[in-house]
Design an enzyme around this catalytic site. Structure first.
Site, PDB file in Angstrom:
ATOM      1  N   LYS A  13      12.634  83.203  64.298  1.00 48.52           N
ATOM      2  CA  LYS A  13      13.001  83.048  65.712  1.00 48.52           C
ATOM      3  C   LYS A  13      14.470  83.387  65.953  1.00 48.52           C
ATOM      4  CE  LYS A  13      11.920  78.633  65.899  1.00 48.52           C
ATOM      5  NZ  LYS A  13      11.409  78.308  64.551  1.00 48.52           N
ATOM      6  N   ARG A  87      10.204  71.932  71.638  1.00 57.41           N
ATOM      7  CA  ARG A  87       9.587  71.632  70.345  1.00 57.41           C
ATOM      8  C   ARG A  87       8.492  70.585  70.436  1.00 57.41           C
ATOM      9  NH1 ARG A  87      13.940  73.751  66.918  1.00 57.41           N
ATOM     10  NH2 ARG A  87      13.450  73.589  64.751  1.00 57.41           N
ATOM     11  N   ARG A 126      17.426  81.312  52.457  1.00 62.01           N
ATOM     12  CA  ARG A 126      18.193  81.698  53.647  1.00 62.01           C
ATOM     13  C   ARG A 126      19.668  81.324  53.485  1.00 62.01           C
ATOM     14  NH1 ARG A 126      16.088  80.018  59.590  1.00 62.01           N
ATOM     15  NH2 ARG A 126      16.388  77.897  58.860  1.00 62.01           N
ATOM     16  N   ARG A 159      22.197  76.080  54.883  1.00 62.56           N
ATOM     17  CA  ARG A 159      22.087  74.905  55.744  1.00 62.56           C
ATOM     18  C   ARG A 159      21.586  73.713  54.941  1.00 62.56           C
ATOM     19  NH1 ARG A 159      18.802  76.498  61.044  1.00 62.56           N
ATOM     20  NH2 ARG A 159      17.756  74.558  60.510  1.00 62.56           N
ATOM     21  N   ARG A 170      10.001  69.255  58.029  1.00 63.54           N
ATOM     22  CA  ARG A 170      10.171  70.124  59.208  1.00 63.54           C
ATOM     23  C   ARG A 170       8.839  70.786  59.550  1.00 63.54           C
ATOM     24  NH1 ARG A 170      15.012  73.827  57.566  1.00 63.54           N
ATOM     25  NH2 ARG A 170      14.839  74.718  59.642  1.00 63.54           N
TER      26      ARG A 170
HETATM   27  P1  AMP Z   1      16.643  74.823  63.879  1.00 67.37           P
HETATM   28  O1  AMP Z   1      18.038  75.341  63.767  1.00 67.37           O
HETATM   29  O2  AMP Z   1      15.964  75.301  65.117  1.00 67.37           O
HETATM   30  O3  AMP Z   1      15.829  75.037  62.633  1.00 67.37           O
HETATM   31  O4  AMP Z   1      16.779  73.237  64.050  1.00 67.37           O
HETATM   32  C1  AMP Z   1      17.353  72.436  63.033  1.00 67.37           C
HETATM   33  C2  AMP Z   1      17.100  70.966  63.320  1.00 67.37           C
HETATM   34  O5  AMP Z   1      17.711  70.602  64.578  1.00 67.37           O
HETATM   35  C3  AMP Z   1      15.638  70.588  63.497  1.00 67.37           C
HETATM   36  O6  AMP Z   1      15.007  70.329  62.252  1.00 67.37           O
HETATM   37  C4  AMP Z   1      15.756  69.320  64.344  1.00 67.37           C
HETATM   38  O7  AMP Z   1      16.174  68.228  63.554  1.00 67.37           O
HETATM   39  C5  AMP Z   1      16.896  69.678  65.293  1.00 67.37           C
HETATM   40  N1  AMP Z   1      16.420  70.356  66.519  1.00 67.37           N
HETATM   41  C6  AMP Z   1      16.553  71.673  66.853  1.00 67.37           C
HETATM   42  N2  AMP Z   1      16.008  71.937  68.038  1.00 67.37           N
HETATM   43  C7  AMP Z   1      15.496  70.753  68.477  1.00 67.37           C
HETATM   44  C8  AMP Z   1      14.776  70.361  69.637  1.00 67.37           C
HETATM   45  N3  AMP Z   1      14.451  71.226  70.604  1.00 67.37           N
HETATM   46  N4  AMP Z   1      14.399  69.060  69.729  1.00 67.37           N
HETATM   47  C9  AMP Z   1      14.718  68.158  68.801  1.00 67.37           C
HETATM   48  N5  AMP Z   1      15.380  68.458  67.679  1.00 67.37           N
HETATM   49  C10 AMP Z   1      15.764  69.736  67.500  1.00 67.37           C
END
Ligand code: AMP
Length: 219
Positions: A13, A87, A126, A159, A170
């Site tokens: 994404k 989400r 990654r 990360r 996740r």
């Molecule tokens: P990402 O960078 O999109 O993989 O997000 C990393 C982490 O941030 C996720 O595992 C969640 O803990 C948190 N996170 C990201 N987007 C959201 C969202 N829309 N709602 C809640 N938590 C989020």
């Protein structure tokens, strides 16, 4: 035009959202990156957020609502792409609320479908550049010089939630909470599936083809 990217962690994404931003002038609203910035600031809110992200759990709706609504009330972008949001169904309704205030509608929910086997590999391999945000994969897209960004030479980082242990949760959170969002948009005829197992350029072409953009089409 308002677009959301949906798909499990590691489905590409962020990469595709970056491409849309650079080639077609979309504003890239990256929820995870915004949360990481708050964590890095060391604020009390950041510490609360980290207690969720460290384990791969979703951050509470109040935090997400504030982030998204503040952005939507202040943006004048005509092309917005949400990456990592919504989400869950509660967040999909927050987006509906924001869109109503903007007087807009969601045009495309792009679902990057990918086989589960590829995901773990994509996540644990990654690496990111802290300076320019470039994304690498040690297996399929390694940097030319190990550990260094091809663009600016900065040291790459992994990360803290891109580990096998956190990935498991996740993915579970995705299956339980985000998959229903696919149904939500399907019922509203907004869901478009894209084969995320293709290489990056092929996925980018499929995205552009779906949303009808040409490379030199300005925002
Ligand atoms: P990402 O960078 O999109 O993989 O997000 C990393 C982490 O941030 C996720 O595992 C969640 O803990 C948190 N996170 C990201 N987007 C959201 C969202 N829309 N709602 C809640 N938590 C989020």
């Amino acid at each position: 035009m308002i677009v959301v990217f949906l798909g499990p962690p590691g489905s590409g994404k962020g990469t595709q959202a970056d491409i849309l931003a650079v080639r077609y002038g979309f504003y890239h609203f990256d929820t995870g990156a915004r949360l990481r910035t708050e964590i890095a600031s060391g604020s009390e809110l950041g510490q609360t957020i980290a207690s969720f992200t460290d384990n791969g759990n979703l951050v509470p709706i109040e935090v997400i609502r504030e982030l998204v609504m503040t952005f939507m009330r202040n943006t004048d972008s005509r092309r917005i792409m949400f990456d990592g949001f919504p989400r869950n169904l509660e967040q999909a309704r927050v987006l509906d609320e924001g869109l109503e205030e903007l007087g807009g509608d969601l045009d495309f929910a792009l679902y990057l479908e990918i086989s589960e086997d590829s995901l773990i590999d994509r996540i644990v391999n990654r690496r990111f550049c802290p300076e320019c945000g470039e994304i690498y994969n040690l297996g399929s897209r390694p940097p030319r010089q190990p550990g260094r960004c091809d663009i600016d030479g900065a040291g790459l980082y992994q990360r803290s939630d891109d580990t096998e242990e956190v990935f498991g949760n996740r993915l579970k959170v995705y299956l339980e909470q985000t998959v229903p969002v696919l149904e939500y948009y399907k019922a509203r005829q907004r869901l478009y599936k894209i084969d995320g197992d293709q290489d990056i350029e092929q996925v980018a072409e499929a995205v552009a083809g779906l949303i009808g953009l040409e490379c030199n089409d300005s925002a």
